[in-house]
Design an enzyme around this catalytic site. Structure first.
Site, mmCIF file in Angstrom:
data_model
loop_
_atom_site.group_PDB
_atom_site.id
_atom_site.type_symbol
_atom_site.label_atom_id
_atom_site.label_comp_id
_atom_site.label_asym_id
_atom_site.label_seq_id
_atom_site.Cartn_x
_atom_site.Cartn_y
_atom_site.Cartn_z
ATOM 1 N N ALA A 208 -9.419 5.450 3.616
ATOM 2 C CA ALA A 208 -9.288 6.657 4.433
ATOM 3 C C ALA A 208 -10.569 7.474 4.473
ATOM 4 C CB ALA A 208 -8.155 7.559 3.955
ATOM 5 N N GLY A 209 -10.893 7.897 5.683
ATOM 6 C CA GLY A 209 -11.992 8.828 5.882
ATOM 7 C C GLY A 209 -13.319 8.194 6.225
ATOM 8 N N LYS B 143 0.884 -1.167 0.000
ATOM 9 C CA LYS B 143 0.000 0.000 0.000
ATOM 10 C C LYS B 143 0.918 1.211 0.000
ATOM 11 C CE LYS B 143 -2.996 2.754 2.828
ATOM 12 N NZ LYS B 143 -3.759 2.930 4.070
ATOM 13 N N ASN C 51 -9.764 1.576 9.219
ATOM 14 C CA ASN C 51 -8.989 1.330 10.436
ATOM 15 C C ASN C 51 -9.625 2.019 11.637
ATOM 16 O OD1 ASN C 51 -5.431 1.139 11.137
ATOM 17 N ND2 ASN C 51 -7.074 1.182 12.575
ATOM 18 N N THR C 52 -9.486 3.350 11.687
ATOM 19 C CA THR C 52 -9.853 4.090 12.897
ATOM 20 C C THR C 52 -11.316 3.924 13.287
ATOM 21 O OG1 THR C 52 -8.199 5.684 12.176
ATOM 22 C CG2 THR C 52 -9.598 6.350 13.996
#
Lengths: 68, 258
Positions: B185-186, B97, B207-208
């Site tokens: 992302a996001g 990645k 992820n988060t």
């Protein structure tokens, strides 16, 4: 003769004949548990014994971590 | 329903990050709950007083998920290429990645350094998963350089803002029909994953939103279901919006004309 290098940014003194493989062994980590670069260039595991370190070299060792 | 990347067949379209979990056990349970088959990992410069290796590595190996190392923290193509080679050796995979960041505040990818690194790494035999913006022409250049997969952002990393520009993402899907597209992302909640999948994206990477939820294991399952629901909806074909009401019950006029 003694060379002055850095390992992950920390100053370190080594014998002039030290190879990257010698240095990795001296760090006390299993050789397969880290990846290495000298002066920003990747050095494969199999080539470490052939890389002679020089005065002023910057050695980096990387280990796996979690990531996103 | 599944996904194919080169000669690798994946049943799950949910890629999961491994950072920021409360404990290795929660990470392990979250991987099991999501059913993910691809997890992102990273590598960092070892500290002088390095301790024992993280036990997460053993957990991920045991989970059987395929590892997708990233080049987080890189700002130049040269750095990213070096780190990618280190990752290939350390994680024993040619998947990478590719992250090359151009702005510290938004963590926006640098399209120029990214393209340069991509060209080098494709030549070096990597399967490059570039973390990129939703700019169509940059994405096309990455495909021209040999990528089969693109990972455009939905919003800045870790922001949880969802898909800030669905129109751009829709355009990517329409203009790049043969590319594997993964929103990376996001994504902040499962509804964002549903939206990405309904747009025809092939997978999402989160992820988060999982690791920082109050119950990451439950949230991992929520994302699993969301990704499946969004994909099924896309495959089924979503109805066209109408400006006005259209009666769904086949009645004939008014029930009682008195």
């Amino acid at each position: 003769m003694t060379f002055h290098i850095t390992v992950n940014g920390e100053p370190r003194s080594i014998d002039a004949a030290t190879t990257l493989a010698d240095l990795v062994a001296a760090l006390g980590e299993p050789p397969a548990s880290l990846a290495t670069a000298v002066n920003g260039d990747f050095v494969p595991r199999g080539a470490r014994a052939t890389v002679q370190l020089h005065d002023g070299d910057a050695v980096f060792t990387f280990q796996p971590i979690t990531g996103g | 329903m599944g996904l194919r990347i080169g000669d690798v067949a994946l049943a799950s379209r949910f890629f999961q990050g491994t950072a920021g979990y409360p404990s290795p056990q929660v990470l392990q349970d979250a991987i099991a709950a999501s059913g993910t088959e691809v997890v992102t990992v990273s590598l960092k410069r070892q500290l002088a007083a390095a301790g024992t290796p993280n036990d997460f590595y053993g957990i991920i190996r045991k989970a059987g998920a395929r590892m997708l190392p990233n080049t987080a923290g890189c700002k130049t193509a040269k750095e990213a290429v070096t780190l990618a080679h280190m990752a290939r050796e350390l994680f024993d995979t040619h998947w990478i990645k590719l992250e090359v960041i151009g702005d510290d505040y938004t963590l926006q990818p640098d399209p120029f350094e990214l393209l340069e690194a991509t060209r080098t790494l494709v030549k070096d035999g990597f399967e490059v998963f570039p973390y990129c913006t939703d700019d169509l022409v940059s994405c096309q250049r990455l495909l021209d350089a040999g990528c089969r997969i693109l990972m455009p952002w939905g919003a800045p990393i870790g922001s949880g803002q969802g898909l800030l520009n669905p129109t751009a993402l829709k355009t990517l899907r329409a203009r790049l029909p043969d590319a594997l597209l993964v929103v990376d992302a996001g994504i902040g909640s499962p509804k964002d994953a549903v939206q990405a999948m309904e747009l025809g994206f092939d997978a999402v990477l989160v992820n988060t939103a999982v690791s920082h939820s109050h119950d990451p294991v439950k949230m991992a399952r929520a994302f699993k279901l969301a990704v499946e629901a969004g994909r099924l909806a896309h495959e089924a074909g979503i109805m066209a919006r109408q400006e006005m009401a259209v009666p769904s019950t086949p009645v004939t006029g008014q029930p009682f004309v008195l």
